[in-house]
Scaffold this motif. Structure first.
Motif, PDB file in Angstrom:
ATOM      1  N   MET A 190       0.838  -1.205   0.000  1.00 17.98           N
ATOM      2  CA  MET A 190       0.000   0.000   0.000  1.00 17.98           C
ATOM      3  C   MET A 190       0.869   1.250   0.000  1.00 17.98           C
ATOM      4  SD  MET A 190      -3.423  -0.193   0.297  1.00 17.98           S
ATOM      5  CE  MET A 190      -4.363  -1.655  -0.135  1.00 17.98           C
ATOM      6  N   LEU A 191       0.557   2.160  -0.902  1.00 17.06           N
ATOM      7  CA  LEU A 191       1.290   3.424  -0.945  1.00 17.06           C
ATOM      8  C   LEU A 191       0.812   4.335   0.182  1.00 17.06           C
ATOM      9  CD1 LEU A 191       3.268   5.247  -2.493  1.00 17.06           C
ATOM     10  CD2 LEU A 191       1.310   6.055  -3.830  1.00 17.06           C
ATOM     11  N   ILE A 192      -0.505   4.359   0.354  1.00 19.11           N
ATOM     12  CA  ILE A 192      -1.086   5.203   1.401  1.00 19.11           C
ATOM     13  C   ILE A 192      -1.902   4.323   2.320  1.00 19.11           C
ATOM     14  CG2 ILE A 192      -2.852   6.968   1.844  1.00 19.11           C
ATOM     15  CD1 ILE A 192      -2.030   8.260  -0.775  1.00 19.11           C
ATOM     16  N   GLU A 193      -1.691   4.467   3.602  1.00 16.13           N
ATOM     17  CA  GLU A 193      -2.479   3.691   4.542  1.00 16.13           C
ATOM     18  C   GLU A 193      -2.891   4.590   5.714  1.00 16.13           C
ATOM     19  OE1 GLU A 193      -0.476   0.009   5.299  1.00 16.13           O
ATOM     20  OE2 GLU A 193      -2.212  -0.754   6.380  1.00 16.13           O
ATOM     21  N   LEU A 194      -4.210   4.710   5.903  1.00 14.58           N
ATOM     22  CA  LEU A 194      -4.722   5.484   7.035  1.00 14.58           C
ATOM     23  C   LEU A 194      -5.375   4.522   8.000  1.00 14.58           C
ATOM     24  CD1 LEU A 194      -6.481   8.513   5.267  1.00 14.58           C
ATOM     25  CD2 LEU A 194      -4.186   8.429   6.193  1.00 14.58           C
TER      26      LEU A 194
END
Lengths: 422, 240
Positions: free
Chosen positions: B1-5
């Motif tokens: 995952m490039l972005i993980e919130l």
């Protein structure tokens, strides 16, 4: 670096009038500082010129009037210095400090006559050592020498100002050498001419002391003793020496050793220390005055930079959003502040120096009559390279101070808030 | 995952506490073309600001390209914004007293790239977007579409990991809007740029491959939109 200056140039270009008005305040501050310092220097130079006439490591000793009863004598007895005091001064007692000793005996007034010209003067009877002590600068011929003293010759060293009068305004002082002038019924052989300047207070002509002592039957009288010394560097050392010296002379004249009014000592070294203190004080006071004027200018710059930050809030927000660190933003404001301060500061400094030069050419050339003496009020009222460097440093510090609070305000801008402003 | 919130919470406190984001969990992969949709006040702009490291959050974790973005100093945040994120705004946010090419090269200035090199690179990008002739023009001499293309060039010049677009068509007419969205689509397809668009226009969202709906501070449904049939107004239009 080039980019930074381009940014500043852009910003200044957009607000020409505002920048110019702010700059004027800074320029005015520096202008005042330079003019004040220049005028102060002029005053002090004139002051120093008087002091410069003597070597600073000399003392002059005079006889006075006793103020304490001693050895059966009452107070109020006049003391006259004589050859014995010279011997005491040159004795082993003070050999650690005393270098050259010359008695000085003022005589006159005499009327000196050369051909049809005549003038009134005091003759200063001395020995060859006075040459260095009084910083006498010979233009032609020689000073009084040992042979003059031992042979009691009637030789005279003329002041240039007097030589000019005797030549009826002529400048060929050398032509007087070997000629004779008469004064006090005696014929004097001119052996030298020494330099005098306008600011010199009293102009005198020098003759051998032995001649005067014999002529006037004042065998032992010396009037005043001048001597040079070394190794006394502090005020305490000087005071200690003066105390011992005064005691020795007082004893020789049967006065109380601690009587301060029977023997007068004029120490040019401590006198000079005092003067240095005074000039330091004046100089410091002028700096403070100038800097207060400059503060007005700095507040102006600070004010303008705050307005600039307010106007450019959105731009700084954009810059931060695309990656400008707080320091990058601070740098922009600080550099602009320092640039404005330095640029206009230099303009002010340049104008101030021009004003100093004008002062030098006008007030600096004039002199006033003061109690019958000709005194120059201003001598070379300019500031030196040292002050220019000092002012440069001052300007950079001032610019930084002016910019620091606006720059910090700019660095604290939050991009999301700045970008929402329209 | 490039972005993980993970469980992102954000509360604004302007006198009265306002709980804007109430636990956001979100993952976006490299090369995705995503839109975040929501009504005004839903928290979508706040989410975008957090994604773009313009704002911080109170709770949870945000990982971007393997780095935990939390409690950064201003200088660190500026550094990450500079290398990892490219921004495109509704109102372009170009600097008015700089020419198009100067605007485009500005992010490189903050990376310390030499003058000559960044100028070359900026010209290359402008050429790519068909703006070479406009390089020395100031923003007020450009049309809305041209301005937005300059802004996109500026956002991409540092080759960021994500491109964040906040209502990129909000100030444009429908024809220009289509052009800009086509440009973003093309960038995603050919250059594999990860793009996140925040919008409230369904037509704009329809151009993207995945639509994330946000409502009252939480993520609602996520619509996969590979077919681009999400718009009720048809497939080829942008609602205006």
């Amino acid at each position: 670096m080039k980019d930074l200056f381009e940014e500043i140039w852009e910003s200044i270009k957009r607000n020409k009038l505002r920048t110019a008005l702010t700059g004027f305040a800074v320029a005015w501050g520096i202008f005042m500082l330079i003019v004040l310092l220049g005028a102060g220097n002029g005053l002090m130079n004139a002051f120093m010129n008087q002091g410069d006439r003597f070597a600073t490591n000399t003392m002059a000793v005079y006889g006075g009037v006793t103020s304490k009863p001693a050895n059966g004598y009452q107070v109020g007895r006049g003391i006259e210095l004589n050859d014995r005091d010279i011997t005491i001064t040159q004795s082993a007692l003070f050999a650690d400090y005393v270098d050259k000793v010359s008695p000085v005996l003022y005589n006159g007034p005499y009327t000196l006559v050369f051909k049809s010209q005549h003038l009134s003067t005091y003759l200063c009877a001395c020995n060859p050592d006075l040459l260095d002590m009084n910083k006498i600068e010979l233009l032609f011929g020689r000073f009084i020498n040992r042979n003059d003293i031992t042979m009691q010759r009637k030789t005279i060293v003329l002041a240039a100002a007097h030589a000019r009068e005797l030549l009826n305004g002529g400048e060929d002082y050398a032509s007087l050498l070997g000629k004779t002038v008469t004064g006090g019924g005696i014929t004097w052989l001119v052996v030298g001419v020494y330099k005098t300047d306008r600011s010199a207070q009293r102009v005198e002509d020098y003759v051998p002391i032995s001649t005067i002592q014999t002529l006037h039957n004042k065998r032992n009288m010396v009037g005043q003793i001048n001597f040079s010394f070394h190794g006394l560097t502090t005020r305490e050392e000087n005071e200690q020496f003066e105390k011992t010296y005064r005691a020795a002379l007082n004893r020789a004249h049967k006065a109380a050793p601690d009587d301060e009014s029977s023997i007068w000592i004029w120490n040019r070294f401590t006198q000079n220390m005092q003067m240095d203190k005074g000039t330091h004080f004046i100089r410091r006071a002028l700096w403070i005055l100038g800097i207060f004027t400059l503060v007005g200018g700095i507040v102006g710059v600070s004010n303008i930079m705050l307005i600039t930050v307010k106007e450019r809030t959105r731009e700084f927000g954009i810059r931060k959003a695309i990656g400008a660190s707080p320091w990058e933003i601070m740098k922009l404001i600080l550099a602009e502040s320092v640039s404005i301060t330095a640029l206009f500061g230099y303009i002010g400094m340049f104008l101030g120096m021009v004003a100093c030069e004008v002062m030098k050419m006008t007030v600096g050339q004039s002199s006033v009559e003061f109690f019958g003496e000709t005194v120059q009020l201003f001598v070379n009222p300019t500031v030196g390279l040292g002050i220019s460097v000092g002012v440069t440093i001052l300007l950079v510090i001032a610019g930084t101070l002016a910019g620091i609070s606006p720059a910090m305000k700019a660095a604290r801008i939050r991009p999301i808030e700045a970008l929402n402003e329209t | 995952m490039l972005i993980e919130l993970r469980g992102i919470h954000k509360t604004y406190d302007n006198g009265q506490p306002l709980h804007v984001l109430k636990g956001i969990d979100l993952g976006i992969d490299q090369g995705e073309f995503v839109s975040i949709m929501g009504a005004s006040g839903s928290g979508k702009s706040t989410l975008l600001n957090i994604l773009g490291i313009l704002d911080n959050y109170d709770e949870g974790e945000y990982w971007l390209d393997g780095k935990l973005i939390k409690n950064l100093s201003e200088t660190e945040a500026a550094h990450y914004r500079n290398c990892l994120v490219g921004f495109v705004f509704q109102s372009f946010n170009l600097i008015n007293f700089k020419t198009a090419v100067e605007n485009v090269e500005l992010p490189l200035y903050y990376q310390g790239v030499s003058r000559k090199k960044r100028n070359e690179l900026a010209m290359h990008f402008l050429e790519h977007f068909g703006l070479a002739d406009w390089a020395t023009h100031y923003p007020n001499e450009l049309s809305g579409g041209q301005k937005q293309r300059v802004a996109i060039a500026r956002a991409l010049i540092t080759q960021p990991r994500i491109l964040l677009a906040d209502e990129p068509t909000g100030a444009l007419d429908s024809k220009t809007s289509v052009e800009v969205m086509n440009l973003l689509t093309e960038l995603n397809r050919t250059e594999k740029v990860t793009i996140i668009v925040v919008t409230h226009e369904s037509g704009v969202a329809n151009c993207t491959d995945k639509i994330i709906h946000i409502k009252d501070g939480v993520i609602g449904e996520t619509t996969m939109n590979e077919q681009h049939k999400a718009s009720v107004f048809g497939t080829a239009t942008i609602m205006k």
